[in-house]
Write an enzyme that holds these catalytic residues in place. Structure first.
Site, PDB file in Angstrom:
ATOM      1  N   ASN A  85     -67.850  25.482 -83.622  1.00 18.24           N
ATOM      2  CA  ASN A  85     -67.196  26.113 -84.763  1.00 18.24           C
ATOM      3  C   ASN A  85     -65.856  26.664 -84.314  1.00 18.24           C
ATOM      4  O   ASN A  85     -65.745  27.787 -83.821  1.00 18.24           O
ATOM      5  CB  ASN A  85     -68.075  27.234 -85.336  1.00 18.24           C
ATOM      6  CG  ASN A  85     -69.321  26.672 -85.986  1.00 18.24           C
ATOM      7  OD1 ASN A  85     -69.264  26.127 -87.084  1.00 18.24           O
ATOM      8  ND2 ASN A  85     -70.440  26.757 -85.269  1.00 18.24           N
ATOM      9  N   GLU A  86     -64.838  25.853 -84.479  1.00 15.81           N
ATOM     10  CA  GLU A  86     -63.507  26.204 -83.999  1.00 15.81           C
ATOM     11  C   GLU A  86     -62.844  27.207 -84.942  1.00 15.81           C
ATOM     12  O   GLU A  86     -63.334  27.418 -86.073  1.00 15.81           O
ATOM     13  CB  GLU A  86     -62.661  24.927 -83.897  1.00 15.81           C
ATOM     14  CG  GLU A  86     -63.188  23.900 -82.915  1.00 15.81           C
ATOM     15  CD  GLU A  86     -62.986  24.301 -81.436  1.00 15.81           C
ATOM     16  OE1 GLU A  86     -62.779  25.494 -81.146  1.00 15.81           O
ATOM     17  OE2 GLU A  86     -63.076  23.415 -80.570  1.00 15.81           O
ATOM     18  N   PRO A  87     -61.724  27.838 -84.499  1.00 15.05           N
ATOM     19  CA  PRO A  87     -61.015  28.787 -85.361  1.00 15.05           C
ATOM     20  C   PRO A  87     -60.801  28.217 -86.761  1.00 15.05           C
ATOM     21  O   PRO A  87     -60.445  27.047 -86.915  1.00 15.05           O
ATOM     22  CB  PRO A  87     -59.677  28.981 -84.626  1.00 15.05           C
ATOM     23  CG  PRO A  87     -60.043  28.781 -83.187  1.00 15.05           C
ATOM     24  CD  PRO A  87     -61.110  27.721 -83.178  1.00 15.05           C
ATOM     25  N   THR A 146     -60.140  23.258 -76.520  1.00 12.71           N
ATOM     26  CA  THR A 146     -61.512  22.808 -76.227  1.00 12.71           C
ATOM     27  C   THR A 146     -61.476  21.452 -75.545  1.00 12.71           C
ATOM     28  O   THR A 146     -62.209  21.196 -74.578  1.00 12.71           O
ATOM     29  CB  THR A 146     -62.310  22.719 -77.546  1.00 12.71           C
ATOM     30  OG1 THR A 146     -62.321  24.016 -78.135  1.00 12.71           O
ATOM     31  CG2 THR A 146     -63.726  22.239 -77.309  1.00 12.71           C
TER      32      THR A 146
END
Ligand code: F6R
Length: 637
Positions: A169-171, A188
């Site tokens: 769950n990236e920014p 990442t």
């Protein structure tokens, strides 16, 4: 609540301060912490078994949980911990990704856990990296439904990415997000690049459990190890909840513990500047740390700090102990002044009461351990030069061959030269053949690895000759743990430690220099340091070890904090140049290296920037102005 199961308060260092919004515990080592986390999971599995219920675990991959899985496997094998009632849901998988690809999380989970325990194959759930694009949406909905059909996750194990991601769950991820496909953040992908032999090979997408799915877990434990996680850990625990740092959503979960090692906790306010949140026990180290910090905060050299500066910034207690700012300032100034020396091997015939090193013996036997074949000159080229120039018997020991960091093109160049010089060589022909036909994920053949290692050997010898060290004092240890041909290394064994012990025993050094750098991206420095610590432990009872002092430098990635430095070796502008030329000998690591990380500067630039920055820090504190400084911390064994 499960949190109370494991007495983290007693086991680790836990204190709630007004800055902290997530329960967290700090341990001296990630190993010690991992054992406790594994114990908590084992307790849960057993309790569920007694209730005849399935134990639903959410699992993570990456470097952080490896020791937890190792311990669970040990408990299964040695203590009969059974996984028969365990159902697992993994957080994520790269997309697209084959199950049998060694980079897949499917492969990772089987390699580290599932192949070694009695879990039922049908109870293992890992997002499938091969689902077709058309089916993906429904597949994700079904994944969440399956979790819900078990009544949700009993326990979720997490790591944290430097972007603040949990799962992938990236920014930008929404607090209620469900399992879905996601585009990976550049940071990442850079972090994953070594495993994929280059960022271009890292998939751009992944399937990840959503934040909403994770937050529904009854209990969450997040693991973070190492200095590279320190900033994001602080932001997550102390910052405001924000989609820009998705891990901050965990502030709203009422049964989450962050389990940290000392390095990962180092930016937390209670660790970094404890005087701002509580009354302190003022050790000498803490005093220096606080005064250096205050000088930076107020932009004043130490000798200009006033009583008011101390009182305004949480240090009235310290002032009360020390009397006045005047006395404390002078004391701290002198402490720092005494770390500076142009005589890293000790100054002969000088009073050494306030010098970092002993004056006797005037000529010392010295081993400089270098994890890769170039850390010696990158990290301590100036000090190395002084030690040779000042007449000490300097030995250089390259701990690993460094072969995986030589590119195929570089190796091909040497193999082709070798065939021209030696037309009868079938070995170089086979190397050329291998390299020309090699595909992205192939592991180098033994012959290619040997060639790549030899390239680094010749480069190192170029540099050590330039520094004036006779060839017989240069030792290539080729520690076996490193020789896997892949980024993932083996474990240290007696074979590694014996090699280290033999050299130390042969040289009987008065000084050892080693990389105390725990932040290199592949962990090799840490393993090399562990091999030294173990060797020192084994040799400790030898009388020559009483005279052996160990100094730790830091590798290309990170420098000691000013308050930690116990020996600061200044360099003149000419020495800075000499160091640069020594680094240039390592041609295969120039002009863009295999494992660049997210710092695009070449090693010589990083080294110069860092040494200049250390000199500036000393100067800003009010000490003399030097062109550059190399820094060391003593290790007492
Ligand atoms: C892995 C995962 C990621 C990692 C994170 C930290 O399943 O979901 O969130 O936990 O990227 O990775 P390491 O542990 O390698 O630092």
């Amino acid at each position: 609540m499960i949190k109370e199961d494991i007495n983290f308060k007693e086991a680790g260092r836990f204190e709630e301060t007004r800055f902290e919004k997530i329960h967290n515990v700090i341990f001296d080592s990630s190993k010690e912490a991992s054992l406790l986390v594994a114990q908590e999971i084992a307790n849960l599995i057993q309790r569920k078994e007694e209730l005849n219920e399935p134990c639903v675990l959410g699992l993570a991959t990456g470097s952080s949980p490896i020791k937890v899985y190792e311990e669970l496997v040990r408990m299964h094998k040695e203590e009969g911990l059974s996984f028969k009632n365990v159902v697992t849901f993994n957080l994520d998988e790269y997309y697209p990704m084959d199950k049998d690809n060694i980079q897949s999380y499917f492969y990772f989970m089987h390699e580290h856990l599932f192949n070694h325990v009695d879990i039922k194959a049908e109870n293992i759930n890992i997002p499938d990296g091969k689902v077709s694009a058309e089916e993906l949406r429904q597949y994700c909905i079904d994944y969440d439904m399956k979790i819900n059909s078990y009544g949700g996750l009993d326990f979720q194990l997490l790591g944290i990415g430097r972007t603040g991601h949990i799962g992938f769950n990236e920014p930008g991820s929404h607090v209620n997000s469900a399992t879905r496909s996601i585009t990976l953040d550049h940071i990442t992908r850079v972090d994953a690049a070594p495993a994929f032999l280059g960022v271009d090979n890292v998939p751009r997408k992944a399937i990840t459990m959503g934040i909403g799915t994770v937050k529904n877990a009854k209990r969450i434990v997040l693991l973070a190890w190492g200095i590279s996680k320190a900033d994001i850990v602080k932001e997550t625990i102390e910052g405001e909840i924000s989609s820009q740092v998705p891990a901050t959503y965990l502030q709203e979960h009422n049964n989450t513990t962050f389990v940290l090692d000392t390095e990962a906790s180092s930016e937390l306010t209670r660790v970094k500047t404890p005087w701002l949140v509580k009354s302190c026990l003022w050790t000498d180290e803490l005093k220096l740390k606080a005064v250096v910090w205050l000088s930076g905060l107020t932009n004043k050299p130490i000798l200009k700090l006033t009583d008011k500066d101390y009182n305004d910034n949480g240090m009235s207690g310290l002032l009360a102990e020390e009397g006045t700012a005047y006395h404390l300032n002078i004391k701290m100034f002198n402490t720092l002044q005494h770390t500076i020396t142009g005589w890293p091997g000790g100054k002969p015939n000088a009073d050494d009461t306030y010098r970092p090193e002993r004056s006797e013996p005037a000529k010392k036997r010295i081993i400089i351990f270098s994890p890769h074949p170039d850390d010696d000159v990158i990290s301590m080229g100036g000090t190395f030069d002084r030690l040779v120039e000042q007449g000490h018997e300097v030995h250089i020991a390259y701990q690993t061959s460094g072969n995986i960091a030589v590119s195929n093109d570089e190796a091909l160049k040497f193999a082709e030269v070798s065939t021209v010089l030696n037309s009868a060589s079938t070995e170089s022909d086979s190397i050329i053949d291998f390299l020309k036909n090699k595909s992205k994920n192939d592991i180098d053949s033994v012959a290619v690895r040997k060639l790549k290692g030899l390239i680094r050997r010749s480069e190192s010898l170029g540099a050590t000759r330039y520094m004036g060290v006779p060839d017989e004092n240069v030792h290539f240890l080729d520690l076996p743990f490193y020789e896997t041909g892949t980024v993932k290394k083996g474990n240290l064994t007696d074979a590694d430690i014996d090699i280290m012990c033999n050299l130390i025993d042969k040289v009987k050094p008065h000084q050892i220099y080693a990389a105390g750098d725990l932040a290199d991206p592949h962990g090799t420095h840490k393993v090399c340091l562990d091999s030294l610590f173990e060797a020192l432990k084994r040799l400790k009872s030898n009388s020559y070890m009483d005279d052996c002092w160990v100094w730790l430098y830091r590798g290309a990635w990170h420098e000691w904090e000013t308050y930690e430095i116990e020996m600061a070796v200044p360099m003149s502008p000419d020495q800075v140049l000499k160091k640069r030329y020594a680094i240039f000998y390592h041609q295969s690591q120039k002009d863009g290296v295999m494992f660049q990380g997210d710092d695009s500067r070449e090693f010589w630039v990083r080294a110069e920037d860092r040494n200049r920055a250390t000199a500036k820090k000393y100067n800003d504190l009010g000490l003399a102005e030097y062109a550059a400084i190399e820094a060391f911390k003593r290790y007492h064994f």
